[in-house]
Design an enzyme around this catalytic site. Structure first.
Site, PDB file in Angstrom:
ATOM      1  N   PHE A  11       0.826  -1.221   0.000  1.00 46.09           N
ATOM      2  CA  PHE A  11       0.000   0.000   0.000  1.00 46.09           C
ATOM      3  C   PHE A  11       0.860   1.272   0.000  1.00 46.09           C
ATOM      4  N   GLU A  83       4.982  -7.330   7.698  1.00 49.62           N
ATOM      5  CA  GLU A  83       3.651  -7.875   7.948  1.00 49.62           C
ATOM      6  C   GLU A  83       2.944  -6.769   8.703  1.00 49.62           C
ATOM      7  N   THR A  99       9.651 -11.177   9.776  1.00 41.02           N
ATOM      8  CA  THR A  99       9.863 -10.090   8.803  1.00 41.02           C
ATOM      9  C   THR A  99      10.179  -8.759   9.483  1.00 41.02           C
ATOM     10  N   THR A 123       5.686   3.074  12.955  1.00 42.24           N
ATOM     11  CA  THR A 123       4.240   3.334  13.110  1.00 42.24           C
ATOM     12  C   THR A 123       3.949   4.061  14.427  1.00 42.24           C
ATOM     13  N   ASP A 124       2.828   4.765  14.474  1.00 45.94           N
ATOM     14  CA  ASP A 124       2.405   5.415  15.725  1.00 45.94           C
ATOM     15  C   ASP A 124       2.011   4.372  16.778  1.00 45.94           C
ATOM     16  N   GLU A 125       1.785   3.116  16.334  1.00 45.26           N
ATOM     17  CA  GLU A 125       1.339   2.084  17.288  1.00 45.26           C
ATOM     18  C   GLU A 125       2.414   1.697  18.297  1.00 45.26           C
ATOM     19  N   TYR A 148       1.941  -7.141  16.481  1.00 48.68           N
ATOM     20  CA  TYR A 148       2.396  -6.303  15.355  1.00 48.68           C
ATOM     21  C   TYR A 148       3.157  -5.083  15.877  1.00 48.68           C
ATOM     22  N   SER A 151       6.446  -5.884  17.371  1.00 49.68           N
ATOM     23  CA  SER A 151       7.493  -6.205  16.392  1.00 49.68           C
ATOM     24  C   SER A 151       8.054  -4.917  15.777  1.00 49.68           C
ATOM     25  N   LYS A 152       7.190  -3.935  15.557  1.00 46.51           N
ATOM     26  CA  LYS A 152       7.664  -2.665  14.980  1.00 46.51           C
ATOM     27  C   LYS A 152       8.521  -1.908  16.002  1.00 46.51           C
ATOM     28  N   ASN A 177      -2.317   6.154  10.708  1.00 43.23           N
ATOM     29  CA  ASN A 177      -3.075   5.394   9.686  1.00 43.23           C
ATOM     30  C   ASN A 177      -3.180   6.185   8.386  1.00 43.23           C
ATOM     31  N   ASN A 178      -2.828   5.523   7.294  1.00 46.21           N
ATOM     32  CA  ASN A 178      -2.930   6.183   5.991  1.00 46.21           C
ATOM     33  C   ASN A 178      -4.204   5.773   5.273  1.00 46.21           C
ATOM     34  N   HIS A 274      -7.393  -4.231  21.959  1.00 49.31           N
ATOM     35  CA  HIS A 274      -7.636  -3.110  21.032  1.00 49.31           C
ATOM     36  C   HIS A 274      -7.288  -1.765  21.674  1.00 49.31           C
TER      37      HIS A 274
HETATM   38  P1  NAD Z   1       1.304  -3.654   3.164  1.00 48.83           P
HETATM   39  O1  NAD Z   1       0.939  -4.844   3.969  1.00 48.83           O
HETATM   40  O2  NAD Z   1       0.299  -3.071   2.244  1.00 48.83           O
HETATM   41  O3  NAD Z   1       2.597  -3.981   2.273  1.00 48.83           O
HETATM   42  C1  NAD Z   1       3.730  -4.622   2.781  1.00 48.83           C
HETATM   43  C2  NAD Z   1       4.619  -5.010   1.611  1.00 48.83           C
HETATM   44  O4  NAD Z   1       5.794  -5.659   2.134  1.00 48.83           O
HETATM   45  C3  NAD Z   1       3.965  -5.983   0.626  1.00 48.83           C
HETATM   46  O5  NAD Z   1       4.194  -5.562  -0.698  1.00 48.83           O
HETATM   47  C4  NAD Z   1       4.668  -7.307   0.924  1.00 48.83           C
HETATM   48  O6  NAD Z   1       4.739  -8.159  -0.203  1.00 48.83           O
HETATM   49  C5  NAD Z   1       6.047  -6.818   1.369  1.00 48.83           C
HETATM   50  N1  NAD Z   1       6.751  -7.777   2.221  1.00 48.83           N
HETATM   51  C6  NAD Z   1       6.252  -8.418   3.319  1.00 48.83           C
HETATM   52  N2  NAD Z   1       7.167  -9.239   3.828  1.00 48.83           N
HETATM   53  C7  NAD Z   1       8.288  -9.107   3.070  1.00 48.83           C
HETATM   54  C8  NAD Z   1       9.577  -9.705   3.106  1.00 48.83           C
HETATM   55  N3  NAD Z   1       9.899 -10.604   4.032  1.00 48.83           N
HETATM   56  N4  NAD Z   1      10.487  -9.342   2.171  1.00 48.83           N
HETATM   57  C9  NAD Z   1      10.150  -8.423   1.210  1.00 48.83           C
HETATM   58  N5  NAD Z   1       8.945  -7.859   1.121  1.00 48.83           N
HETATM   59  C10 NAD Z   1       8.018  -8.182   2.039  1.00 48.83           C
HETATM   60  O7  NAD Z   1       1.853  -2.581   4.189  1.00 48.83           O
HETATM   61  P2  NAD Z   1       1.691  -0.997   4.210  1.00 48.83           P
HETATM   62  O8  NAD Z   1       0.390  -0.656   4.807  1.00 48.83           O
HETATM   63  O9  NAD Z   1       2.070  -0.457   2.891  1.00 48.83           O
HETATM   64  O10 NAD Z   1       2.813  -0.623   5.287  1.00 48.83           O
HETATM   65  C11 NAD Z   1       4.143  -0.354   4.885  1.00 48.83           C
HETATM   66  C12 NAD Z   1       4.962  -0.002   6.122  1.00 48.83           C
HETATM   67  O11 NAD Z   1       4.409   1.153   6.728  1.00 48.83           O
HETATM   68  C13 NAD Z   1       4.952  -1.080   7.190  1.00 48.83           C
HETATM   69  O12 NAD Z   1       6.213  -1.123   7.784  1.00 48.83           O
HETATM   70  C14 NAD Z   1       3.926  -0.597   8.208  1.00 48.83           C
HETATM   71  O13 NAD Z   1       4.270  -1.052   9.489  1.00 48.83           O
HETATM   72  C15 NAD Z   1       4.079   0.907   8.082  1.00 48.83           C
HETATM   73  N6  NAD Z   1       2.880   1.695   8.396  1.00 48.83           N
HETATM   74  C16 NAD Z   1       1.727   1.549   7.661  1.00 48.83           C
HETATM   75  C17 NAD Z   1       0.626   2.373   7.934  1.00 48.83           C
HETATM   76  C18 NAD Z   1      -0.668   2.270   7.162  1.00 48.83           C
HETATM   77  O14 NAD Z   1      -1.611   3.000   7.479  1.00 48.83           O
HETATM   78  N7  NAD Z   1      -0.781   1.406   6.180  1.00 48.83           N
HETATM   79  C19 NAD Z   1       0.711   3.331   8.960  1.00 48.83           C
HETATM   80  C20 NAD Z   1       1.886   3.418   9.710  1.00 48.83           C
HETATM   81  C21 NAD Z   1       2.964   2.613   9.394  1.00 48.83           C
HETATM   82  O1  DAU Z   2      -1.724   3.257  13.187  1.00 47.10           O
HETATM   83  C1  DAU Z   2      -0.957   2.841  12.081  1.00 47.10           C
HETATM   84  C2  DAU Z   2      -1.335   1.428  11.706  1.00 47.10           C
HETATM   85  O2  DAU Z   2      -2.566   1.504  10.979  1.00 47.10           O
HETATM   86  C3  DAU Z   2      -0.288   0.706  10.871  1.00 47.10           C
HETATM   87  O3  DAU Z   2       0.893   0.605  11.618  1.00 47.10           O
HETATM   88  C4  DAU Z   2      -0.797  -0.685  10.464  1.00 47.10           C
HETATM   89  O4  DAU Z   2       0.126  -1.337   9.613  1.00 47.10           O
HETATM   90  C5  DAU Z   2      -2.108  -0.521   9.719  1.00 47.10           C
HETATM   91  O5  DAU Z   2      -2.656  -1.784   9.418  1.00 47.10           O
HETATM   92  C6  DAU Z   2      -3.105   0.269  10.567  1.00 47.10           C
HETATM   93  O6  DAU Z   2      -3.461  -0.537  11.731  1.00 47.10           O
HETATM   94  P1  DAU Z   2      -4.942  -0.537  12.284  1.00 47.10           P
HETATM   95  O7  DAU Z   2      -5.156  -1.682  13.192  1.00 47.10           O
HETATM   96  O8  DAU Z   2      -5.267   0.835  12.824  1.00 47.10           O
HETATM   97  O9  DAU Z   2      -5.761  -0.723  10.899  1.00 47.10           O
HETATM   98  P2  DAU Z   2      -7.120  -1.505  10.616  1.00 47.10           P
HETATM   99  O10 DAU Z   2      -7.639  -0.992   9.319  1.00 47.10           O
HETATM  100  O11 DAU Z   2      -6.965  -2.960  10.793  1.00 47.10           O
HETATM  101  O12 DAU Z   2      -8.084  -0.987  11.783  1.00 47.10           O
HETATM  102  C7  DAU Z   2      -8.408   0.377  11.917  1.00 47.10           C
HETATM  103  C8  DAU Z   2      -9.386   0.497  13.081  1.00 47.10           C
HETATM  104  O13 DAU Z   2     -10.627  -0.093  12.679  1.00 47.10           O
HETATM  105  C9  DAU Z   2      -8.953  -0.271  14.306  1.00 47.10           C
HETATM  106  O14 DAU Z   2      -9.330   0.454  15.474  1.00 47.10           O
HETATM  107  C10 DAU Z   2      -9.736  -1.582  14.237  1.00 47.10           C
HETATM  108  C11 DAU Z   2     -11.020  -1.181  13.526  1.00 47.10           C
HETATM  109  N1  DAU Z   2     -11.614  -2.217  12.659  1.00 47.10           N
HETATM  110  C12 DAU Z   2     -10.816  -2.772  11.711  1.00 47.10           C
HETATM  111  C13 DAU Z   2     -11.321  -3.742  10.867  1.00 47.10           C
HETATM  112  C14 DAU Z   2     -10.451  -4.383   9.817  1.00 47.10           C
HETATM  113  C15 DAU Z   2     -12.948  -2.560  12.801  1.00 47.10           C
HETATM  114  O15 DAU Z   2     -13.666  -2.016  13.657  1.00 47.10           O
HETATM  115  N2  DAU Z   2     -13.440  -3.528  11.971  1.00 47.10           N
HETATM  116  C16 DAU Z   2     -12.694  -4.126  11.011  1.00 47.10           C
HETATM  117  O16 DAU Z   2     -13.210  -5.010  10.290  1.00 47.10           O
END
Ligand code: NAD
Ligand code: DAU
Length: 335
Positions: A11, A83, A99, A123-125, A148, A151-152, A177-178, A274
């Protein structure tokens, strides 16, 4: 600038690659990704035929494969390989440690041997839940709740230790969260768009009053661009916004934008452990880099929901066997 972007098919990674390819055609970018269920080459389709963009399928835990990818004059690694789904981490934490912790250590060592700068996307988590009215600064202790988040946080500690021990060039960004295109439909926004647009109910965990802070992925990409240009070794920065919203309010907005009825909202068992609220103080990043997050959440959520509705085919390709099994286990009772 010669960049290796790990996780560049996920993503945030694919959005970043699109952003940098357009803003910096002079950058040479290699995407390194193992292509788990969450990553897909189709997310960067159209870019790979450019001379300045290359793709290598590889695991960040594999030092030999990684070495091959780094030995082409890479200046900086931006690590987005991880992950990332909290629910999956509760069911299967070992994959997350492999990972997100071991993989990061392997990358750190490969970068150190070659004096390559390392930019980690954390991450902010990592701070754990923020009490009402408090926004955590970078000096806050790390008190992660989920496997999760733990691990971060572990990766952040290893990265900072590498800086203190070896003076290694490392920097950490901790985004909230993005929202935006290309997010795998297990996370709340794409999952709810997918289910609601097919007339299926959506599961809101617990009372739905948990608060998340949201940031548009283009604002995130701009933040990474600034970090590449103004890399500050040994430092962590929160990358946040003021868009705090409860899950139930977010869900109601999605329901409205999809044109469905609130009758499809179901309150289900809460996610174990949660966290009630995440909130970070991002003034350090703002002041240092002159970065500002977007101000119009209505526009950002509208644009994002529209993208998923207009890209049904993309959503449909995600409903693979893995998706089916995971979702059935989680949401089977909603059918
Ligand atoms: P995502 O799950 O959409 O994508 C993760 C990518 O990493 C995938 O393309 C996957 O194939 C690859 N990957 C996984 N394991 C791997 C490995 N062992 N070797 C090589 N590639 C591997 O994740 P995302 O939402 O794009 O998040 C990207 C980073 O940003 C993560 O580190 C996550 O913790 C952080 N982050 C995400 C958000 C969010 O809102 N999505 C917010 C804060 C931080
Ligand atoms: O805060 C940053 C994080 O945001 C990143 O580090 C993570 O990689 C990313 O996955 C995201 O984590 P969240 O747990 O916040 O994302 P998720 O979309 O799973 O959940 C967002 C909120 O919504 C959370 O409070 C749980 C709730 N939720 C989620 C799902 C999937 C529901 O209530 N129902 C659902 O089905």
């Amino acid at each position: 600038m010669n960049l290796l972007i790990t996780g560049g098919c996920g993503f945030l990674g694919s959005n970043l690659v699109h952003y940098l390819a357009s803003a910096h055609p002079e950058y040479y970018i290699t995407v390194y990704d193992i292509l788990t269920y969450a990553g897909s080459r189709s997310n960067i389709r159209g870019l790979e035929n450019r001379k300045a963009i290359a793709f290598i399928e590889g695991d960040i835990c594999d030092p030999v494969r990684l070495a091959g990818a780094l030995d082409i004059g890479v200046d900086m690694v931006i690590n987005l390989a991880a992950e990332t789904h909290v629910d999956r981490s509760i069911m299967s934490p070992v994959d997350f440690v492999r990972t997100n912790v071991y993989g990061v250590q392997v990358m750190l060592e490969q970068c150190r041997e070659r004096s390559i700068a390392f930019l980690q996307i954390s991450t902010d988590e990592v701070y754990g839940p923020a009490p009402e009215d408090i926004r955590f600064s970078e000096h806050e202790p790390l008190l992660p709740t989920s496997p999760y988040a733990a691990s971060k946080a572990s990766a952040d500690l290893l990265i900072l230790a590498a800086h203190r021990t070896y003076r290694q060039d490392v920097m950490i960004l901790r985004p909230v969260n993005n929202l935006g295109p290309y997010q795998y439909p297990e996370k709340i926004i794409p999952l709810f768009c997918d289910r609601l647009s097919r007339g299926l109910p959506v599961p809101v965990y617990g009372d739905g009053c948990q608060i998340r802070t949201w940031l548009h992925v283009d604002d995130f990409s701009r933040a990474v661009e600034l970090a590449i240009e103004g890399f500050v070794s040994g430092e962590c920065f929160n990358v946040g916004s003021k868009w705090e919203i409860t899950n139930i309010d977010l869900t109601k907005r999605i329901v409205k934008l999809v044109g469905q009825s609130e009758k499809l909202i179901r309150f289900v068992d809460d996610r174990p452990g949660h966290d009630r609220r995440y909130a970070v103080d991002f003034s350090r990043f703002m002041n240092r880099f002159g970065w500002l997050p977007g101000r119009d959440f209505d526009r950002a959520i509208e644009k994002t929901v529209k993208w998923y509705l207009e890209n049904r085919k993309w959503l449909d390709t995600k409903r693979t066997k893995d998706y089916g099994e995971f979702i059935d286990r989680q949401y089977g009772k909603l059918k």
